[in-house]
Design a protein around this motif. Structure first.
Motif, mmCIF file in Angstrom:
data_model
loop_
_atom_site.group_PDB
_atom_site.id
_atom_site.type_symbol
_atom_site.label_atom_id
_atom_site.label_comp_id
_atom_site.label_asym_id
_atom_site.label_seq_id
_atom_site.Cartn_x
_atom_site.Cartn_y
_atom_site.Cartn_z
ATOM 1 N N LEU A 188 65.653 13.406 23.039
ATOM 2 C CA LEU A 188 65.535 13.796 21.635
ATOM 3 C C LEU A 188 65.334 12.597 20.719
ATOM 4 C CD1 LEU A 188 68.044 16.715 21.164
ATOM 5 C CD2 LEU A 188 65.589 16.763 21.465
ATOM 6 N N ASN A 228 70.689 20.828 24.946
ATOM 7 C CA ASN A 228 69.483 21.622 24.714
ATOM 8 C C ASN A 228 68.318 21.342 25.653
ATOM 9 O OD1 ASN A 228 68.862 19.214 23.510
ATOM 10 N ND2 ASN A 228 69.394 19.963 21.475
ATOM 11 N N PHE A 264 60.237 31.755 6.381
ATOM 12 C CA PHE A 264 60.448 30.717 5.379
ATOM 13 C C PHE A 264 59.309 30.680 4.373
ATOM 14 C CE2 PHE A 264 60.471 26.713 3.358
ATOM 15 C CZ PHE A 264 61.811 26.493 3.132
ATOM 16 N N VAL A 271 65.856 30.157 4.819
ATOM 17 C CA VAL A 271 66.057 29.500 6.102
ATOM 18 C C VAL A 271 66.912 30.439 6.932
ATOM 19 C CG1 VAL A 271 66.931 27.483 7.271
ATOM 20 C CG2 VAL A 271 66.000 27.275 4.985
ATOM 21 N N PRO A 315 55.094 14.142 3.971
ATOM 22 C CA PRO A 315 56.312 14.919 3.695
ATOM 23 C C PRO A 315 56.070 16.426 3.671
ATOM 24 C CG PRO A 315 55.871 13.322 1.942
ATOM 25 C CD PRO A 315 54.771 13.180 2.918
ATOM 26 N N MET A 370 55.836 24.048 6.375
ATOM 27 C CA MET A 370 56.609 25.279 6.328
ATOM 28 C C MET A 370 55.761 26.463 5.927
ATOM 29 S SD MET A 370 60.174 23.903 4.967
ATOM 30 C CE MET A 370 59.807 22.272 4.472
ATOM 31 N N VAL A 387 59.396 22.311 10.012
ATOM 32 C CA VAL A 387 59.164 21.296 8.990
ATOM 33 C C VAL A 387 57.964 20.429 9.357
ATOM 34 C CG1 VAL A 387 60.179 19.328 7.809
ATOM 35 C CG2 VAL A 387 61.586 21.305 8.348
ATOM 36 N N LEU A 444 70.418 22.703 2.762
ATOM 37 C CA LEU A 444 70.948 23.882 3.440
ATOM 38 C C LEU A 444 71.461 23.530 4.820
ATOM 39 C CD1 LEU A 444 68.433 26.678 2.414
ATOM 40 C CD2 LEU A 444 70.501 25.908 1.297
ATOM 41 N N MET A 487 57.630 19.740 -1.335
ATOM 42 C CA MET A 487 58.649 18.691 -1.477
ATOM 43 C C MET A 487 59.978 19.314 -1.875
ATOM 44 S SD MET A 487 58.546 15.701 -0.736
ATOM 45 C CE MET A 487 60.002 14.702 -0.691
ATOM 46 N N ARG A 488 59.910 20.237 -2.817
ATOM 47 C CA ARG A 488 61.127 20.921 -3.250
ATOM 48 C C ARG A 488 61.756 21.638 -2.048
ATOM 49 N NH1 ARG A 488 62.712 25.982 -4.808
ATOM 50 N NH2 ARG A 488 60.761 26.833 -4.074
ATOM 51 N N ASN A 489 60.852 22.293 -1.295
ATOM 52 C CA ASN A 489 61.330 23.060 -0.153
ATOM 53 C C ASN A 489 62.039 22.185 0.862
ATOM 54 O OD1 ASN A 489 60.294 25.255 -1.279
ATOM 55 N ND2 ASN A 489 58.468 25.366 0.003
ATOM 56 N N LEU A 490 61.444 20.995 1.069
ATOM 57 C CA LEU A 490 61.999 20.062 2.049
ATOM 58 C C LEU A 490 63.410 19.686 1.699
ATOM 59 C CD1 LEU A 490 59.536 17.347 3.144
ATOM 60 C CD2 LEU A 490 60.974 18.871 4.483
ATOM 61 N N ILE A 495 67.673 24.354 16.722
ATOM 62 C CA ILE A 495 67.554 23.039 16.089
ATOM 63 C C ILE A 495 66.127 22.520 16.214
ATOM 64 C CG2 ILE A 495 68.305 20.640 16.182
ATOM 65 C CD1 ILE A 495 71.005 21.654 17.129
ATOM 66 N N ASP A 504 61.131 32.242 1.492
ATOM 67 C CA ASP A 504 61.883 31.044 1.120
ATOM 68 C C ASP A 504 63.320 31.091 1.641
ATOM 69 O OD1 ASP A 504 60.758 28.874 0.108
ATOM 70 O OD2 ASP A 504 61.158 29.279 -2.004
ATOM 71 N N ASP A 558 69.820 15.548 28.039
ATOM 72 C CA ASP A 558 70.774 16.096 27.083
ATOM 73 C C ASP A 558 71.141 17.517 27.512
ATOM 74 O OD1 ASP A 558 72.159 17.053 24.981
ATOM 75 O OD2 ASP A 558 70.703 16.510 23.440
ATOM 76 N N LEU A 572 57.729 12.852 8.439
ATOM 77 C CA LEU A 572 58.290 13.112 7.113
ATOM 78 C C LEU A 572 57.938 11.995 6.141
ATOM 79 C CD1 LEU A 572 61.852 14.609 7.532
ATOM 80 C CD2 LEU A 572 59.706 15.731 7.038
ATOM 81 N N LEU A 623 65.376 21.194 -0.111
ATOM 82 C CA LEU A 623 66.210 22.383 -0.002
ATOM 83 C C LEU A 623 66.686 22.571 1.431
ATOM 84 C CD1 LEU A 623 67.007 24.798 -1.801
ATOM 85 C CD2 LEU A 623 65.237 26.035 -0.581
ATOM 86 N N VAL A 624 65.718 22.459 2.363
ATOM 87 C CA VAL A 624 66.086 22.662 3.766
ATOM 88 C C VAL A 624 67.141 21.654 4.187
ATOM 89 C CG1 VAL A 624 65.286 22.494 6.132
ATOM 90 C CG2 VAL A 624 63.938 23.719 4.457
ATOM 91 N N SER A 638 51.874 24.534 0.823
ATOM 92 C CA SER A 638 52.840 25.622 0.842
ATOM 93 C C SER A 638 52.063 26.903 0.691
ATOM 94 C CB SER A 638 53.900 25.436 -0.240
ATOM 95 O OG SER A 638 53.452 26.011 -1.421
#
Lengths: 319, 414
Positions: free
Chosen positions: A296, B224, A62, A68, A311, A266, A262, B10, B1-4, A255, A66, B221, A307, B6-7, A318
C-alpha cells in the motif's frame, strides 16, 4: 479545462507511457525475472478491475448525491451472503445469482434512499455521513448476528487457472474483471444515451436547474442510490468466488475504493475503472519493487502525487 | 476542490467516530460483594465484532464453558464452593477499546482477566492489569515484547513469537533430515506486522545457523490483501526448496489458492504460527490446494482423551468444532480457577502469587504442565507440527504427539 484537454491528452498519454515503461524496467531489474513482472502486471490489472468495480457504485452516488456512502462495503457483503446462500442451498451457479442479488440490492438501495437518506438531503452533509456510517455498522452486525462469525466460501466447479506469458490467472478473477468492464460500459451507456441518464446527469450538474425544467430530483436521487447499491451488489457477487466471506469482507475493499474514487475524479464512472486499474498495477508492481514494504506504500505515494498534480482527479470534471 | 476537502473531513470524522466507540453492554454488572461463597468474576476480553470475531466469539464461549464445567463440579472448594462468573467484553480488535474494557471489568470487580487474541491489545491490557494489580492470563497473543516490560501480573499460556520461529526452523530441519530430503533454500512469505516480522526473525536466525539459505522474504498486508499470486510467482522464480508462510486465516487461504495456480517447484509448504493451515475449515475452504501443507504451531493435544471429551462436549453444546485458540481460553480460566483453589482467597494479589507458583496439567500438546517463569511465560509452551493429510489436519511431529506419520516431502497438489 475541457477546452485544452485534447491538446494535453497526447502529452499526458506519453508521460504515462514513459512512467509505465520505467516502472516495468525497474521491476524487471529488481526481480530478475520476466515471469514475475508479467504476473505482477496481470494480477494488477485483474485486481484493479475489482477495485474499479467496487468504486463505480460509490463514485456514482458521490457524483450525483454528494454523499460519501460508508455503507457501500456492508451492502456489498449483503450480496456476498446472498450468493453464498443461493449457491449452497439452492445449488445455483454463483454467477447466476447475479440475477437475484443485483435487483435485490437495487431494492434495498431504493428503500434506504427514499425511507431514510432522502429525509436528510439538503441538511448538513455530516448528517448523511453519520447516517450511512450507521447503516453500514447496522448491516454488518446484523449479518454477524444472523450468519455467525464463521467464514464462508463459494465453490466454483470450473475454476481452472488460465495461463499466458508464463503468468497465471484464476478464471474467477478474469470473470470479475470482465464483469467490471461490462458494468462500466453499461453504466456509461445508461448515463450518456438514455433519458433517465440525462436526467441523472442534469441533477448532478445542477439540482435546482433540473427541478426548474421539471425533473423530479428526489426520484432521481432514489434511482441513483439504488443504481449505486445494485453496483455494490454486482461487485459482491462477482468477487464472492475468490474471497472468504465474513461480515466485514466488504469493508476490506472500502478504503481502496475511496482512494480509487478520488483518483478517478469523483462522480466519473469510467474514471473509477481506470483509477482502479492504476491502483491495482501500482500495488502489484510496488510490491515487486519494494518487497520488504507494504504494497500500500506505493499506492499512497501515487495517490498523493495525483492529488498534488491533479487535485480534481485524473478525469476530474465534477459531473 | 470543495468536494475533496469535504471527503477528507468526512473521512477524518469517520476515523474519529470509529475510535471512540466501545460502550459497556448493560446488565453485566452483578451486585454481590466480597462474601465467601457467592460468585467470583473473571473478565474475558476478546474481539467479538469486527474482522476477528470468528475466533474471538468462540474463545469467549470456551471461557464461559470452562467456568460452567468448574461450577458444575462444585465451584472453588477452598472458597466454600464459590461459583465462577465470566463477564464478556468486546475489544473490537482495537487496543484502546481493549484497554478501557479491561478498566471497566476491574471496576466491576473482576478478580482476574483473560484474553485478548491480539498482541497490540495484550500490551494495553497488561498495563491496566499491572496498574490495578489484577492477574491477567494471556490465552492468545504472540509478541515477545508483552512480557519484556517487567510486569508481574501478566501470564501467557501460549509460546511466544521467537520460540515459534526457532522451533519451526528446528522442526523443518529435523523433518528434512529424517526423510533424507535436503532443504537448502527457503523463501518466507509473511504478514507485515510485528507478529510476522518477529517470527521470521527468529526463524531466520535459527535456519541460517543450521545451514539453510533464507530468502526472498516477502511481506504483505493481511488486513486488505486480496491476491497473493504475484508473491508466489516471485517464490517460483527464485527456485527454492521450501516455502515458509506466517499469517492469519484469510490470507492463508489466499496463499493456498495462489500456490495451487502458480505451482512453484517447492518440496514443501511449511506454515509457522500460521492461522489457517491447521484449522479444520481450511481444508474445506482451500480444498485440494491445501493438501500436504505443514504448520508448526501451538495445538491442543488431540491424543488426550480428556481433550477429545472437551471437543465432543463443546460441539454438543455449541455445534462448533473447538479450535486451539479457544482451548487456550479454556485453559486460562482453568489456571485462574486452580489459582483461586490454591490461594483460598479472592484477593487478586494472593491469587497472583498462587498462579505464579502453579503447576497444572494441560490439554495443550505441551511436553509438560503449565507453569510460569519470572516473566510470566509458560515454560512448557511449545509448538508442534501438523499436516493436512487426506483433507484432515493431523498432528505429525514430534513423535509423542503424532497421530500420523509425516509425509515429507509434500510438493503442492497439482
Amino acid at each position: 479545462m475541457t477546452r485544452r484537454a485534447p491538446l494535453s491528452l497526447a502529452a499526458r498519454l506519453a508521460v504515462a507511457a514513459a512512467v509505465v515503461a520505467v516502472v516495468l524496467v525497474l521491476a524487471y531489474a529488481r526481480s530478475g525475472s520476466g515471469i514475475v513482472v508479467s504476473q505482477a502486471v496481470l494480477t494488477g490489472l485483474l485486481l484493479g478491475g475489482v477495485y474499479g468495480l467496487v468504486a463505480m457504485g460509490l463514485t456514482l452516488i458521490f457524483g450525483v448525491l454528494d454523499i460519501v456512502n460508508f455503507a457501500h462495503g456492508a451492502l456489498m457483503t449483503v450480496a456476498m451472503y446472498g450468493t453464498v446462500l443461493l449457491a449452497s442451498h439452492a445449488g445455483l451457479d454463483p454467477y447466476l445469482t447475479l440475477l437475484v442479488t443485483a435487483p435485490a440490492l437495487f431494492g434495498i438501495g431504493m428503500a434506504l434512499q427514499s425511507g431514510l437518506i432522502n429525509r436528510t438531503m439538503g441538511s448538513s452533509l455530516a448528517n448523511q455521513l453519520l447516517l450511512t456510517l450507521g447503516i453500514g455498522l447496522l448491516i454488518e452486525n446484523v449479518l454477524l448476528l444472523s450468519f455467525g462469525s464463521e467464514p464462508r466460501s463459494v465453490a466454483v466447479g470450473y475454476a481452472a487457472p488460465l495461463r499466458a506469458f508464463g503468468a497465471v490467472a484464476d478464471l474467477t478473477r478474469v470473470i470479475a474483471f470482465l464483469g467490471a468492464l461490462g458494468l462500466a460500459a453499461l453504466l456509461y451507456l445508461l448515463l450518456q444515451r438514455t433519458r433517465v441518464g440525462t436526467a441523472i446527469r442534469a441533477v448532478a450538474a445542477n439540482p435546482d436547474g433540473a427541478q426548474l425544467v421539471g425533473i423530479d430530483v428526489r426520484r432521481m436521487y432514489v434511482l441513483t442510490f439504488a443504481l449505486g447499491t445494485a453496483c455494490a451488489g454486482a461487485a459482491g457477487t462477482l468477487v464472492a468466488p475468490f474471497v472468504t466471506v465474513e461480515a466485514t469482507t466488504g469493508e476490506l475493499f472500502n478504503i481502496i475504493a475511496f482512494v480509487v474514487v478520488v483518483l478517478g475524479g469523483m462522480g466519473n464512472v469510467v474514471g473509477a475503472l481506470v483509477g482502479g486499474l492504476l491502483i491495482g498495477l501500482t500495488e502489484q508492481l510496488g510490491g515487486v519493487l519494494l518487497p520488504e514494504q507494504s504494497p500500500l506504500l506505493a499506492v499512497f505515494v501515487v495517490f498523493v502525487l495525483v492529488l498534488f498534480l491533479r487535485p480534481q482527479g485524473l478525469f476530474g470534471r465534477s459531473s | 476542490m470543495r468536494n475533496l476537502r469535504l471527503v477528507g473531513l468526512l473521512a477524518a470524522l469517520g476515523v474519529a467516530l470509529a475510535a471512540c466507540g466501545g460502550s459497556a453492554p448493560p446488565g453485566t454488572t452483578g451486585q454481590e460483594g466480597d462474601q465467601q461463597g457467592g460468585t467470583i468474576k473473571i473478565g474475558s476480553i476478546h474481539p467479538l465484532t469486527g474482522p476477528l470475531a470468528f475466533d474471538g466469539q468462540q474463545m469467549a464461549k470456551a471461557g464461559k464453558f470452562a467456568a460452567e464445567r468448574i461450577n458444575a463440579q462444585g465451584g472453588i472448594k477452598s472458597l466454600d464452593g464459590a461459583k465462577l462468573q465470566v463477564l464478556d467484553a468486546d475489544s473490537k480488535g482495537e487496543p484502546e477499546v481493549g484497554q478501557s474494557e479491561a478498566q471497566r471489568l476491574i471496576q466491576e470487580g473482576a478478580a482476574a482477566l483473560v484474553g485478548p487474541y491480539q498482541s497490540a491489545v495484550a500490551s494495553n491490557v497488561a498495563a491496566v492489569a499491572e496498574r490495578n494489580r489484577v492477574p491477567f492470563l494471556i490465552d492468545v497473543a504472540v509478541a515477545d515484547s508483552i512480557l519484556e516490560q517487567g510486569y508481574t501480573n501478566t501470564f501467557r499460556i501460549q509460546p511466544n513469537a521467537s520460540s515459534m520461529g526457532t522451533k519451526g526452523a528446528d522442526y523443518l530441519a529435523e523433518l528434512a533430515e529424517a526423510s533424507g530430503t535436503p532443504i537448502r533454500s527457503v523463501a518466507v512469505l509473511h504478514e507485515q506486522t510485528d507478529f510476522g516480522k518477529s517470527v521470521l526473525a527468529a526463524f531466520k536466525a535459527r535456519a541460517e545457523g543450521s545451514g539453510m539459505k533464507v530468502g526472498p522474504e516477502i511481506s504483505y498486508d493481511a488486513v486488505n490483501v486480496s491476491d497473493l499470486t504475484t508473491e508466489i510467482t516471485q517464490v517460483k522464480a527464485e527456485g527454492v526448496d521450501a516455502l515458509v508462510v506466517t499469517g492469519y486465516y484469510r490470507d492463508g487461504v489466499l496463499a493456498a489458492k495462489a500456490i495451487s495456480s502458480v505451482r512453484p517447484d517447492v518440496k514443501v509448504v511449511f506454515g509457522i504460527a500460521n492461522g489457517a493451515f491447521d484449522l479444520p475449515q481450511f481444508t474445506s475452504d482451500a480444498g485440494k490446494a491445501g493438501e500436504g501443507f505443514f504448520d508448526a504451531n501451538y495445538h491442543f493435544n488431540a491424543r488426550d482423551p480428556e481433550m477429545r471429551k472437551l471437543a465432543a462436549d463443546f460441539k454438543a453444546k455449541y455445534g462448533e468444532d473447538i479450535r486451539t485458540s479457544s482451548v487456550l481460553a479454556y485453559e486460562a480460566v482453568r489456571v485462574i480457577a486452580s489459582g483461586l483453589e490454591k490461594a483460598g482467597t479472592r484477593d487478586p494479589q494472593q491469587l497472583r502469587e498462587a498462579i505464579s507458583g502453579l503447576s497444572l496439567d494441560t490439554l495443550m500438546a505441551y511436553p509438560g504442565p503449565i507453569s510460569f517463569d519470572k516473566t510470566g511465560q509458560n515454560t512448557s509452551a511449545t509448538p508442534i507440527v501438523m499436516q493436512v493429510q487426506g483433507g484432515t489436519v493431523r498432528q505429525v511431529f514430534p513423535k509423542e504427539f503424532a497421530e500420523a506419520e509425516p509425509r515429507f516431502p509434500a510438493p503442492p497438489a497439482r
